[in-house]
Each structure stands twice: as C-alpha cells, then as structure tokens.
Design an enzyme around this catalytic site. Structure first.
Site, PDB file in Angstrom:
ATOM      1  N   ASP A  70     -32.290   5.676  -4.668  1.00  0.00           N
ATOM      2  CA  ASP A  70     -32.911   6.618  -3.752  1.00  0.00           C
ATOM      3  C   ASP A  70     -33.127   5.902  -2.416  1.00  0.00           C
ATOM      4  O   ASP A  70     -33.229   4.681  -2.360  1.00  0.00           O
ATOM      5  CB  ASP A  70     -34.237   7.075  -4.364  1.00  0.00           C
ATOM      6  CG  ASP A  70     -35.047   7.882  -3.380  1.00  0.00           C
ATOM      7  OD1 ASP A  70     -34.506   8.863  -2.834  1.00  0.00           O
ATOM      8  OD2 ASP A  70     -36.217   7.523  -3.136  1.00  0.00           O
ATOM      9  N   ASP A 123     -35.413   7.080   0.729  1.00  0.00           N
ATOM     10  CA  ASP A 123     -36.749   7.062   1.335  1.00  0.00           C
ATOM     11  C   ASP A 123     -37.823   6.751   0.290  1.00  0.00           C
ATOM     12  O   ASP A 123     -37.932   7.422  -0.724  1.00  0.00           O
ATOM     13  CB  ASP A 123     -37.029   8.421   1.998  1.00  0.00           C
ATOM     14  CG  ASP A 123     -35.955   8.777   3.030  1.00  0.00           C
ATOM     15  OD1 ASP A 123     -35.293   7.855   3.538  1.00  0.00           O
ATOM     16  OD2 ASP A 123     -35.767   9.974   3.310  1.00  0.00           O
ATOM     17  N   GLU A 135     -40.978   5.158   3.335  1.00  0.00           N
ATOM     18  CA  GLU A 135     -41.077   6.608   3.422  1.00  0.00           C
ATOM     19  C   GLU A 135     -41.832   6.949   4.714  1.00  0.00           C
ATOM     20  O   GLU A 135     -42.963   6.534   4.909  1.00  0.00           O
ATOM     21  CB  GLU A 135     -41.847   7.126   2.190  1.00  0.00           C
ATOM     22  CG  GLU A 135     -42.324   8.554   2.250  1.00  0.00           C
ATOM     23  CD  GLU A 135     -41.183   9.563   2.309  1.00  0.00           C
ATOM     24  OE1 GLU A 135     -40.341   9.560   1.410  1.00  0.00           O
ATOM     25  OE2 GLU A 135     -41.165  10.348   3.276  1.00  0.00           O
ATOM     26  N   TYR A 184     -39.774  13.102   7.375  1.00  0.00           N
ATOM     27  CA  TYR A 184     -38.383  13.395   7.733  1.00  0.00           C
ATOM     28  C   TYR A 184     -37.893  12.357   8.728  1.00  0.00           C
ATOM     29  O   TYR A 184     -38.405  12.261   9.840  1.00  0.00           O
ATOM     30  CB  TYR A 184     -38.260  14.810   8.302  1.00  0.00           C
ATOM     31  CG  TYR A 184     -38.492  15.870   7.261  1.00  0.00           C
ATOM     32  CD1 TYR A 184     -37.494  16.168   6.329  1.00  0.00           C
ATOM     33  CD2 TYR A 184     -39.695  16.551   7.186  1.00  0.00           C
ATOM     34  CE1 TYR A 184     -37.697  17.122   5.350  1.00  0.00           C
ATOM     35  CE2 TYR A 184     -39.905  17.516   6.210  1.00  0.00           C
ATOM     36  CZ  TYR A 184     -38.908  17.798   5.301  1.00  0.00           C
ATOM     37  OH  TYR A 184     -39.117  18.743   4.331  1.00  0.00           O
ATOM     38  N   SER A 191     -29.436  10.543  -1.949  1.00  0.00           N
ATOM     39  CA  SER A 191     -30.615  10.948  -1.193  1.00  0.00           C
ATOM     40  C   SER A 191     -30.614  12.459  -0.941  1.00  0.00           C
ATOM     41  O   SER A 191     -29.587  13.028  -0.584  1.00  0.00           O
ATOM     42  CB  SER A 191     -30.594  10.188   0.144  1.00  0.00           C
ATOM     43  OG  SER A 191     -31.709  10.508   0.924  1.00  0.00           O
ATOM     44  N   CYS A 235     -27.495  14.903  -0.122  1.00  0.00           N
ATOM     45  CA  CYS A 235     -27.421  16.359  -0.200  1.00  0.00           C
ATOM     46  C   CYS A 235     -28.088  16.936   1.043  1.00  0.00           C
ATOM     47  O   CYS A 235     -29.259  16.679   1.290  1.00  0.00           O
ATOM     48  CB  CYS A 235     -28.141  16.856  -1.450  1.00  0.00           C
ATOM     49  SG  CYS A 235     -28.486  18.634  -1.362  1.00  0.00           S
ATOM     50  N   HIS A 283     -28.543  20.142   1.585  1.00  0.00           N
ATOM     51  CA  HIS A 283     -28.879  21.548   1.304  1.00  0.00           C
ATOM     52  C   HIS A 283     -30.353  21.771   1.010  1.00  0.00           C
ATOM     53  O   HIS A 283     -31.064  20.849   0.637  1.00  0.00           O
ATOM     54  CB  HIS A 283     -28.072  22.036   0.096  1.00  0.00           C
ATOM     55  CG  HIS A 283     -26.612  21.793   0.219  1.00  0.00           C
ATOM     56  ND1 HIS A 283     -25.939  20.868  -0.544  1.00  0.00           N
ATOM     57  CD2 HIS A 283     -25.696  22.339   1.062  1.00  0.00           C
ATOM     58  CE1 HIS A 283     -24.651  20.866  -0.208  1.00  0.00           C
ATOM     59  NE2 HIS A 283     -24.482  21.735   0.768  1.00  0.00           N
ATOM     60  N   CYS A 286     -27.321  24.350  -4.554  1.00  0.00           N
ATOM     61  CA  CYS A 286     -26.130  23.500  -4.666  1.00  0.00           C
ATOM     62  C   CYS A 286     -26.180  22.710  -5.966  1.00  0.00           C
ATOM     63  O   CYS A 286     -27.139  22.776  -6.710  1.00  0.00           O
ATOM     64  CB  CYS A 286     -26.090  22.543  -3.480  1.00  0.00           C
ATOM     65  SG  CYS A 286     -27.471  21.387  -3.522  1.00  0.00           S
ATOM     66  N   LYS A 290     -30.798  16.445  -5.884  1.00  0.00           N
ATOM     67  CA  LYS A 290     -31.452  15.840  -7.044  1.00  0.00           C
ATOM     68  C   LYS A 290     -32.625  16.721  -7.478  1.00  0.00           C
ATOM     69  O   LYS A 290     -33.329  17.216  -6.606  1.00  0.00           O
ATOM     70  CB  LYS A 290     -31.977  14.434  -6.706  1.00  0.00           C
ATOM     71  CG  LYS A 290     -30.920  13.422  -6.327  1.00  0.00           C
ATOM     72  CD  LYS A 290     -31.530  12.037  -6.058  1.00  0.00           C
ATOM     73  CE  LYS A 290     -32.408  11.978  -4.831  1.00  0.00           C
ATOM     74  NZ  LYS A 290     -32.945  10.638  -4.521  1.00  0.00           N
TER      75      LYS A 290
END
Ligand SMILES: [Mg+2]
Ligand SMILES: [Zn+2]
Length: 209
Positions: free
Chosen positions: A17, A19, A25, A28, A59, A98, A100, A113, A117
């Site tokens: 992973d 972030d 982290e 955004y 991610s 991803c 989406h 989609c 994850k």
C-alpha cells in the site's frame, strides 16, 4: 501441489500500500512536494529487493474520480517516489493504482470497478504483467481492506500501525484477521523475510506446496 513437470517458478511479490504504509499519510496527496518517506522506507524496500521479491505498489486513488487531482499528478508522485528510492539503491517494480470511485464526480472514473481494493484487480494485473504467484506473496497495508485484499487473492496480509493502522487495529473487523500486526513497514519486512526463510527450509527443493 505444484506439478513436478512445472519447473518454472513464478515470482513471489510484496504488494505495498502507498499512503500510510510506504509514505506518510497526508490525506489526498495532490502534489509531489508533499511526499514524505518514512525513515525506514528505503531500507525496507531494499531488503525486499535483495531477497528477490517483486515489489508492487497497489493504491486506491479515488481523489482522481473525485476530481481532486489528475492521473498526471499521480504519475508525477510515483516518479518522485521512484527517484527517492533510487537514491538509496531501492526499487519498486510496478506502480499500480485504482483511479475509480462509484460516487466520483469525474464521469469516466465514477464506476464500480474491479481494481479498487479490496477487489483483486491490481493483483491480477501483477499476475499477468509480472508473473507473480499470489499464494507465495504478501500484502502490507494500514487498512483492513489491504488485509481483505490479501485474503481475496490467497496471499498473507500484514497490517502496519502507521497511517490509519492504529485506528484500524482498534476497530476489529472479525472474522477478518491479519497474519501479523506490526509497527511499521520495516517490521513487516522482517516478518516476511523470517517467514519466507522458514518456509524455504521446510520445503524440499523442487517440491513447493
Ligand atoms: Mg493506506
Ligand atoms: Zn478501479
């Protein structure tokens, strides 16, 4: 059982992973200037390189679907991470994400989609493009959905306490359980290398099960 006629070895991988696991982290992440590696990130990745793991970043970047930033920004962030790693002699083999989200504002990305994850699409892509064997692989992340992804593909899943990890650890998602909950990425790598060494000792050459 792997057939004895099948001598070709698919690679083992660590799916990382981004972030809260590989980098801090920060919500955004919309500018490469905000990328902050953890102090142990380069050592952790390099140790996996040396142990011949494929390293695949996986991610969820729903900020793209939400219209917060573009795919070009994500590409820039990943180039920046790659450069930072390279300066310490470490390398991630593939950067998958991803873009989406079903509730996204950008029409082309506002879909259900197969790659967000805990869905397994990003891992399936690594199987196709990098010839990895999920059953010999590991997923490391700071969210339960990373552990869920591990379960979905038959890999082992480790939860790290960085990022959202501490909060996630406190919010159990029974019956979902991680194979290990560890403080950070370098501890996850130690766990993985230890477990692989044990597995390799126990399985006679040519008969991996
Ligand atoms: Mg995360
Ligand atoms: Zn997706």
């Amino acid at each position: 059982m792997i057939q004895h006629t099948d001598r070709r070895r698919s690679a083992r991988a660590v799916f990382l992973d981004r972030d809260g696991t590989l980098i801090e982290e920060v919500g955004y992440l919309d500018r490469k200037e905000r990328v902050e590696l953890y102090p142990w990130t380069i050592d952790a990745v390099r140790a996996l390189n040396r142990a011949n793991f494929r390293i695949v970043l996986v991610s969820n970047q729903s900020g793209i679907a939400r219209g917060f930033f573009s795919e070009a920004v994500v590409a820039e962030v990943h180039q920046h991470i790659a450069a930072l790693l390279e300066s310490g002699g470490a390398r991630i083999d593939a950067y998958y994400y991803c873009p989406h989200h079903p509730d996204g504002k950008v029409e082309q990305y506002a879909v259900h989609c197969e790659c967000r994850k805990p869905a397994r699409g990003l891992v399936d892509r690594a199987v196709r493009e990098l010839d990895v064997d999920p059953a010999q692989s590991f997923v490391v992340g700071d969210r339960w959905l990373d552990v869920e992804l591990a379960r979905a593909v038959g890999a082992r899943g480790l939860l790290v306490r960085t990022g959202y990890g501490l909060t996630e650890e406190a919010r159990r998602r029974e019956p979902l359980a991680a194979d290990a909950v560890v403080d950070n990425l370098i501890a996850a790598v130690s766990w993985i290398l230890r477990n692989v060494a044990i597995a390799d000792r126990q399985s006679p050459i040519g008969d991996r099960t």
